[in-house]
Design a protein around this motif. Structure first.
Motif, PDB file in Angstrom:
ATOM      1  N   PRO A 117       0.832  -1.201  -0.051  1.00 36.31           N
ATOM      2  CA  PRO A 117      -0.011  -0.210  -0.126  1.00 36.31           C
ATOM      3  C   PRO A 117       0.998   1.294   0.222  1.00 36.31           C
ATOM      4  O   PRO A 117       2.135   1.326   0.431  1.00 36.31           O
ATOM      5  CB  PRO A 117      -0.911  -0.118   1.400  1.00 36.31           C
ATOM      6  CG  PRO A 117      -0.012  -0.997   2.192  1.00 36.31           C
ATOM      7  CD  PRO A 117       0.558  -2.064   1.392  1.00 36.31           C
ATOM      8  N   ASN A 118       0.135   2.276  -0.470  1.00 36.65           N
ATOM      9  CA  ASN A 118       0.929   3.615  -0.685  1.00 36.65           C
ATOM     10  C   ASN A 118       1.730   4.120   0.690  1.00 36.65           C
ATOM     11  O   ASN A 118       2.564   4.810   0.890  1.00 36.65           O
ATOM     12  CB  ASN A 118       0.125   4.590  -1.281  1.00 36.65           C
ATOM     13  CG  ASN A 118      -0.093   4.340  -2.923  1.00 36.65           C
ATOM     14  OD1 ASN A 118       0.139   3.354  -3.308  1.00 36.65           O
ATOM     15  ND2 ASN A 118      -0.959   5.227  -3.436  1.00 36.65           N
ATOM     16  N   ASP A 119       0.636   3.958   1.775  1.00 36.56           N
ATOM     17  CA  ASP A 119       1.265   4.327   2.886  1.00 36.56           C
ATOM     18  C   ASP A 119       1.758   3.318   3.844  1.00 36.56           C
ATOM     19  O   ASP A 119       1.988   3.626   5.116  1.00 36.56           O
ATOM     20  CB  ASP A 119       0.118   4.863   4.014  1.00 36.56           C
ATOM     21  CG  ASP A 119      -1.053   3.884   3.986  1.00 36.56           C
ATOM     22  OD1 ASP A 119      -0.916   2.735   3.411  1.00 36.56           O
ATOM     23  OD2 ASP A 119      -1.991   4.160   4.731  1.00 36.56           O
ATOM     24  N   ASN A 120       2.425   2.303   3.344  1.00 32.27           N
ATOM     25  CA  ASN A 120       2.829   1.327   4.073  1.00 32.27           C
ATOM     26  C   ASN A 120       3.756   0.309   3.294  1.00 32.27           C
ATOM     27  O   ASN A 120       3.639  -0.669   3.018  1.00 32.27           O
ATOM     28  CB  ASN A 120       1.951   0.425   4.835  1.00 32.27           C
ATOM     29  CG  ASN A 120       2.610  -0.475   5.730  1.00 32.27           C
ATOM     30  OD1 ASN A 120       3.900  -0.310   6.219  1.00 32.27           O
ATOM     31  ND2 ASN A 120       1.852  -1.630   6.255  1.00 32.27           N
ATOM     32  N   GLY A 121       4.934   0.979   2.923  1.00 29.41           N
ATOM     33  CA  GLY A 121       6.079   0.141   1.996  1.00 29.41           C
ATOM     34  C   GLY A 121       5.952   0.599   0.581  1.00 29.41           C
ATOM     35  O   GLY A 121       7.151   0.514  -0.027  1.00 29.41           O
ATOM     36  N   GLY A 122       4.746   0.826   0.092  1.00 23.33           N
ATOM     37  CA  GLY A 122       4.897   1.580  -1.214  1.00 23.33           C
ATOM     38  C   GLY A 122       4.834   2.908  -1.505  1.00 23.33           C
ATOM     39  O   GLY A 122       4.099   3.717  -2.181  1.00 23.33           O
ATOM     40  N   TRP A 123       6.009   3.619  -0.921  1.00 24.00           N
ATOM     41  CA  TRP A 123       6.318   4.732  -0.778  1.00 24.00           C
ATOM     42  C   TRP A 123       6.413   5.616  -2.068  1.00 24.00           C
ATOM     43  O   TRP A 123       6.116   6.917  -2.367  1.00 24.00           O
ATOM     44  CB  TRP A 123       7.538   5.181   0.081  1.00 24.00           C
ATOM     45  CG  TRP A 123       7.579   4.612   1.290  1.00 24.00           C
ATOM     46  CD1 TRP A 123       8.691   3.562   1.787  1.00 24.00           C
ATOM     47  CD2 TRP A 123       6.645   4.387   2.351  1.00 24.00           C
ATOM     48  NE1 TRP A 123       8.507   2.971   2.929  1.00 24.00           N
ATOM     49  CE2 TRP A 123       7.324   3.656   3.372  1.00 24.00           C
ATOM     50  CE3 TRP A 123       5.351   4.982   2.686  1.00 24.00           C
ATOM     51  CZ2 TRP A 123       6.735   3.394   4.629  1.00 24.00           C
ATOM     52  CZ3 TRP A 123       4.775   4.722   3.922  1.00 24.00           C
ATOM     53  CH2 TRP A 123       5.469   3.993   4.829  1.00 24.00           C
ATOM     54  N   CYS A 124       7.102   4.917  -3.174  1.00 24.12           N
ATOM     55  CA  CYS A 124       7.075   5.399  -4.662  1.00 24.12           C
ATOM     56  C   CYS A 124       5.980   5.218  -5.392  1.00 24.12           C
ATOM     57  O   CYS A 124       6.066   5.540  -6.662  1.00 24.12           O
ATOM     58  CB  CYS A 124       8.287   5.105  -5.246  1.00 24.12           C
ATOM     59  SG  CYS A 124       9.748   5.664  -4.108  1.00 24.12           S
ATOM     60  N   ASN A 125       4.944   4.695  -4.836  1.00 26.70           N
ATOM     61  CA  ASN A 125       3.809   4.413  -5.684  1.00 26.70           C
ATOM     62  C   ASN A 125       3.041   5.783  -6.374  1.00 26.70           C
ATOM     63  O   ASN A 125       3.063   6.658  -5.417  1.00 26.70           O
ATOM     64  CB  ASN A 125       2.559   3.649  -5.131  1.00 26.70           C
ATOM     65  CG  ASN A 125       3.218   2.195  -5.108  1.00 26.70           C
ATOM     66  OD1 ASN A 125       4.461   1.767  -5.318  1.00 26.70           O
ATOM     67  ND2 ASN A 125       2.289   1.484  -4.079  1.00 26.70           N
ATOM     68  N   PRO A 126       2.618   5.922  -7.773  1.00 29.41           N
ATOM     69  CA  PRO A 126       1.823   7.223  -7.961  1.00 29.41           C
ATOM     70  C   PRO A 126       0.559   6.928  -7.075  1.00 29.41           C
ATOM     71  O   PRO A 126      -0.043   6.098  -6.745  1.00 29.41           O
ATOM     72  CB  PRO A 126       1.505   6.788  -9.132  1.00 29.41           C
ATOM     73  CG  PRO A 126       2.664   5.786  -9.662  1.00 29.41           C
ATOM     74  CD  PRO A 126       2.657   4.931  -8.688  1.00 29.41           C
ATOM     75  N   PRO A 127       0.136   8.267  -6.755  1.00 27.57           N
ATOM     76  CA  PRO A 127       0.735   9.674  -7.052  1.00 27.57           C
ATOM     77  C   PRO A 127       1.500  10.353  -6.045  1.00 27.57           C
ATOM     78  O   PRO A 127       1.600  11.501  -6.004  1.00 27.57           O
ATOM     79  CB  PRO A 127      -0.716  10.459  -7.297  1.00 27.57           C
ATOM     80  CG  PRO A 127      -1.311  10.033  -6.139  1.00 27.57           C
ATOM     81  CD  PRO A 127      -1.344   8.355  -5.845  1.00 27.57           C
ATOM     82  N   ARG A 128       2.292   9.518  -5.056  1.00 31.20           N
ATOM     83  CA  ARG A 128       2.862   9.828  -3.926  1.00 31.20           C
ATOM     84  C   ARG A 128       4.408  10.821  -4.578  1.00 31.20           C
ATOM     85  O   ARG A 128       5.226  10.204  -5.259  1.00 31.20           O
ATOM     86  CB  ARG A 128       3.339   9.144  -3.190  1.00 31.20           C
ATOM     87  CG  ARG A 128       2.102   8.497  -2.177  1.00 31.20           C
ATOM     88  CD  ARG A 128       2.764   7.304  -1.485  1.00 31.20           C
ATOM     89  NE  ARG A 128       3.679   7.997  -0.345  1.00 31.20           N
ATOM     90  CZ  ARG A 128       3.455   8.029   0.845  1.00 31.20           C
ATOM     91  NH1 ARG A 128       2.380   7.913   1.504  1.00 31.20           N
ATOM     92  NH2 ARG A 128       4.413   8.432   1.710  1.00 31.20           N
ATOM     93  N   PRO A 129       4.341  12.094  -3.951  1.00 31.39           N
ATOM     94  CA  PRO A 129       5.773  12.662  -4.493  1.00 31.39           C
ATOM     95  C   PRO A 129       6.703  12.084  -3.356  1.00 31.39           C
ATOM     96  O   PRO A 129       6.202  12.130  -2.156  1.00 31.39           O
ATOM     97  CB  PRO A 129       5.482  14.022  -4.320  1.00 31.39           C
ATOM     98  CG  PRO A 129       4.376  14.222  -3.214  1.00 31.39           C
ATOM     99  CD  PRO A 129       3.460  12.817  -3.404  1.00 31.39           C
ATOM    100  N   HIS A 130       7.777  11.301  -3.751  1.00 33.26           N
ATOM    101  CA  HIS A 130       8.600  10.670  -2.636  1.00 33.26           C
ATOM    102  C   HIS A 130      10.170  10.889  -3.270  1.00 33.26           C
ATOM    103  O   HIS A 130      10.360  10.853  -4.188  1.00 33.26           O
ATOM    104  CB  HIS A 130       8.273   9.115  -2.586  1.00 33.26           C
ATOM    105  CG  HIS A 130       9.095   8.581  -1.527  1.00 33.26           C
ATOM    106  ND1 HIS A 130       8.487   8.648  -0.044  1.00 33.26           N
ATOM    107  CD2 HIS A 130      10.241   7.910  -1.351  1.00 33.26           C
ATOM    108  CE1 HIS A 130       9.280   7.826   0.610  1.00 33.26           C
ATOM    109  NE2 HIS A 130      10.486   7.492  -0.113  1.00 33.26           N
TER     110      HIS A 130
END
Length: 257
Positions: A117-130
């Motif tokens: 998930p984007n908020d638990n390990g998938g930090w670079c998943n769209p649409p997150r700026p990381h």
């Protein structure tokens, strides 16, 4: 009695106020993201990468670098760009180094991990700026044990030492040119090439990252480049590559933004 202030205390106070102003001045172009780190304490694991840079020391970037998520990487168009960053102490004061900031260069891509998930390990998943920062850069603004911290960032100009560097790769009829150590905006939008036997500038196309290609036979000619940065500014490096060039060689110009 006259009060006397210790200089180190005053300096520390001013730095703290500087970062507080950074955090509260969204109007100054600061945006929210998160940051992690990779590459080891000496950043040796950050060499190479999706922008095509090799040895980040040779190419002028050293250890203040980061891999950008899909939302920021922009299919390689962000390669070479610089970002000023500060840990958001309003959210995680226990992990931030107050009064500290760092300017990093985009040198790699942080790929998405859709299995998490984007908020638990998938930090670079769209649409997150990381930003997946080189470890020494991360530890400039945050504590190692934090692992991940919220940050504020903004695009800034790049300060480089010396001129732009042109590395010739590819083969006959396929010149693949890596352009590195770019100052100013840092990231490029257009590049043209001209051999000494021609009066016409040829538009190059981005092959990948910071690598630009030409499909013209240019062997035995000195080469000039015209470079346009993402902010529209243009510089021309005349005959920066001598006529005796060979594939695999690098040449440094005396110009930069």
């Amino acid at each position: 009695m006259t009060k006397i202030f210790c200089l180190p205390i005053v300096v520390s106070f001013l730095l703290t106020m500087l970062c507080t102003n950074m955090i509260t001045s969204a109007s100054a172009g600061w945006m929210q993201a998160h940051a992690t780190f990779y590459g080891g304490s000496d950043a040796s694991g950050t060499m190479g990468g999706a922008c095509g840079y090799g040895d980040l020391y040779t190419d002028g970037y050293k250890t203040n670098t980061a891999a950008l998520s899909t939302a920021l990487f922009n299919d390689g168009k962000s390669c070479g760009g610089c970002y000023q960053m500060v840990c958001d102490a309003t959210k995680v004061p226990q992990w931030c180094l107050k009064g500290k900031w760092v300017t990093i260069t985009a040198t790699n891509f942080c790929p998405p991990n859709y299995a998490l998930p984007n908020d638990n390990g998938g930090w670079c998943n769209p649409p997150r700026p990381h930003f997946d920062m080189a470890e020494p850069a991360f530890e400039t603004i945050a504590i190692y044990r934090a692992g991940i911290v919220p940050v504020l960032y903004r695009k800034v100009g790049c300060r480089r030492s010396g001129g732009m560097r042109f590395t010739m790769n590819g083969r006959d009829y396929f010149e693949l040119v890596l352009i590195s150590n770019v100052g100013g905006a840092g990231d490029l939008s257009k590049v043209w090439i001209k051999g000494s036997k021609s009066n016409k500038w040829e538009t190059m196309s981005r092959n990948w990252g910071a690598n630009w290609q030409s499909l013209t036979y240019l062997n035995g000619q000195s080469l000039s480049f015209r470079i346009q940065a993402s902010n529209g500014k243009i510089k021309t490096a005349v005959d920066v590559v001598p006529s005796y060039w060979q594939f695999g060689q690098s040449f440094k110009s005396n110009i930069n933004f």
